[in-house]
Design an enzyme around this catalytic site. Structure first.
Site, PDB file in Angstrom:
ATOM      1  N   TRP A   1      37.888  39.291  43.697  1.00 28.88           N
ATOM      2  CA  TRP A   1      38.908  40.303  43.416  1.00 28.88           C
ATOM      3  C   TRP A   1      40.194  40.059  44.184  1.00 28.88           C
ATOM      4  O   TRP A   1      40.741  40.953  44.826  1.00 28.88           O
ATOM      5  CB  TRP A   1      38.368  41.712  43.701  1.00 28.88           C
ATOM      6  CG  TRP A   1      37.127  42.041  42.938  1.00 28.88           C
ATOM      7  CD1 TRP A   1      35.873  42.235  43.432  1.00 28.88           C
ATOM      8  CD2 TRP A   1      37.017  42.177  41.508  1.00 28.88           C
ATOM      9  NE1 TRP A   1      34.984  42.490  42.411  1.00 28.88           N
ATOM     10  CE2 TRP A   1      35.656  42.456  41.222  1.00 28.88           C
ATOM     11  CE3 TRP A   1      37.921  42.094  40.447  1.00 28.88           C
ATOM     12  CZ2 TRP A   1      35.189  42.657  39.916  1.00 28.88           C
ATOM     13  CZ3 TRP A   1      37.458  42.281  39.159  1.00 28.88           C
ATOM     14  CH2 TRP A   1      36.113  42.567  38.903  1.00 28.88           C
TER      15      TRP A   1
ATOM     16  N   GLY B   1      49.682  61.716  20.588  1.00 30.35           N
ATOM     17  CA  GLY B   1      48.716  61.826  19.504  1.00 30.35           C
ATOM     18  C   GLY B   1      48.199  60.472  19.059  1.00 30.35           C
ATOM     19  O   GLY B   1      47.923  59.593  19.878  1.00 30.35           O
TER      20      GLY B   1
ATOM     21  N   GLU C   1      41.797  48.915  46.885  1.00 27.70           N
ATOM     22  CA  GLU C   1      42.184  49.372  48.225  1.00 27.70           C
ATOM     23  C   GLU C   1      41.269  50.509  48.700  1.00 27.70           C
ATOM     24  O   GLU C   1      41.693  51.426  49.400  1.00 27.70           O
ATOM     25  CB  GLU C   1      43.653  49.837  48.255  1.00 27.70           C
ATOM     26  CG  GLU C   1      44.666  48.818  47.760  1.00 27.70           C
ATOM     27  CD  GLU C   1      44.876  47.667  48.714  1.00 27.70           C
ATOM     28  OE1 GLU C   1      43.964  47.359  49.491  1.00 27.70           O
ATOM     29  OE2 GLU C   1      45.958  47.059  48.671  1.00 27.70           O
TER      30      GLU C   1
END
Length: 379
Positions: free
Chosen positions: A158, A339, A363
């Site tokens: 990551w 919408g 974090e």
């Protein structure tokens, strides 16, 4: 619509004007194309560095901007309202500079910090592992002491800007237990260091997130930041600042969603009048605006505590929690305002909604923020 900001100086107002100009001229015209094509915006971070926007909260003696955190975070918010991927990467770059500035020796800072702060080098933060996310003490990537430095073997995951950033704060195991983790500043071209393919993420497509694999990668002893075994202290102190960066990014994203929803509601007509003039819809927009304003006020409070030299760990956790939850709600409501159009990729709000989700996760997940806040109450 531009946010009416209360800033501490004329210099700060000029800086925000500069950021808005850079955002409108450099980021706004290309964001949709790069996010849809999932391509990296070559040259953007160099341009941000040349504009002086990559080292704002650090001292001018190291080529930083010398700005208070209160101002720096509002710059991040402005960037994020144009392009969340870029703003998050700028925040992570600032986070990656923190260990070097705070724990590095004078020699280390003179050697590497100016190039990081002026943008000639891009930094990344490498704490997480496949089995060590929220539980940072479970880091297993190991650095074995060898002649002249360390031999590193293991996997990190990551990593924002992985494979592109020039240097990485790698938190590695040099001993046992929570006090057996150290921080190394690892260059991208280190022999034995390889990066995986970018993760296929829900959002933030323009900046890659990757894993890194170390195989007997040699890192010199001169690249140890702080003392051996001080890694978790470094990581956690850096994350307090990083959480404020994400709070600001989340607020900017929410502001962009609110602006898009208001613009649409002014133009779209039903039953003979603009939908913003229907009370049910105007109340929804009012709640969205209140959520954005509350998020901004919360992160600014934490930033001002940091600037005043006061403890701000709990305030940072609160800001991250409040701002990212607000971003998730506001972007979801923006889709509702538009919408069926909001559910299509012809409009940005569906992207905003996807981008908001990760901000509740990285974090430190928002469950971790609640843990931090709860522990502070128990003391």
């Amino acid at each position: 619509m531009p946010v009416d900001r209360l800033l501490p100086s004329d210099e700060a107002h000029d800086l925000i004007d500069l950021v808005r100009d850079v955002g409108d001229r450099l980021l706004e015209p290309i964001v949709d194309g790069h996010e849809k094509a999932e391509t990296y915006p070559e040259g953007v971070f160099g341009a941000l560095g040349e504009a002086g926007l990559l080292g704002l909260p650090y001292p001018e003696e190291y080529d930083g901007g010398g700005q208070p955190y209160e101002v720096y975070l509002q710059v991040l918010e402005e960037l994020s309202s144009r392009w969340a991927s870029v703003a998050v990467a700028v925040s992570v770059h600032g986070l990656a500079c923190f260990p070097l500035f705070t724990y590095g020796t004078d020699e280390q800072k003179q050697r590497w910090l100016p190039d990081l702060l002026n943008g000639r080098l891009i930094g990344a933060y490498s704490l997480s592992e496949p089995q060590a996310g929220s539980d940072a003490a479970a880091v297993a990537c190991r650095a074995k002491a060898v002649d002249g430095g360390y031999s590193v073997t293991g996997t990190k995951s990551w990593i924002t800007h992985g494979g592109i950033a020039d240097v990485y704060n790698a938190f590695v195991r040099t001993g046992e237990g929570a006090k057996g983790i150290s921080c190394l500043l690892v260059p991208r071209d280190t022999d034995g260091l390889e990066f995986g393919r970018p993760e296929e993420k829900m959002g933030l497509h323009a900046v890659p997130t990757t894993a890194a694999s170390y195989s007997d990668a040699f890192v010199g002893a001169d690249r140890l930041l702080g003392a051996q075994g001080q890694g978790l202290q470094i990581a956690f102190s850096a994350l307090d600042s990083g959480r404020l960066g994400i709070a600001a990014c989340a607020t900017g994203l929410a502001q962009a969603a609110l602006d898009a929803a208001v613009d649409y509601a002014k133009e779209r007509e039903t039953f003979g009048k603009a939908i913003i003039d229907h009370q049910g819809l105007s109340f929804l927009l009012a709640d969205m605006a209140a959520a954005v304003d509350s998020a901004r006020a919360t992160y600014l409070d934490a930033a001002r505590r940091r600037d005043a030299g006061r403890d701000y760990s709990r305030a940072a956790a609160t800001a991250k929690l409040v701002a990212t939850d607000a971003a998730m709600k506001v972007t979801t409501d923006a889709v509702q305002v538009l919408g069926g159009n909001g559910y299509t990729r012809d409009f940005r709000v569906e992207r905003f909604m996807r981008e908001a989700k990760i901000m509740q996760i990285f974090e430190g997940t928002n469950q971790i923020q609640r843990l931090v806040i709860g522990r502070s109450l128990a003391k």
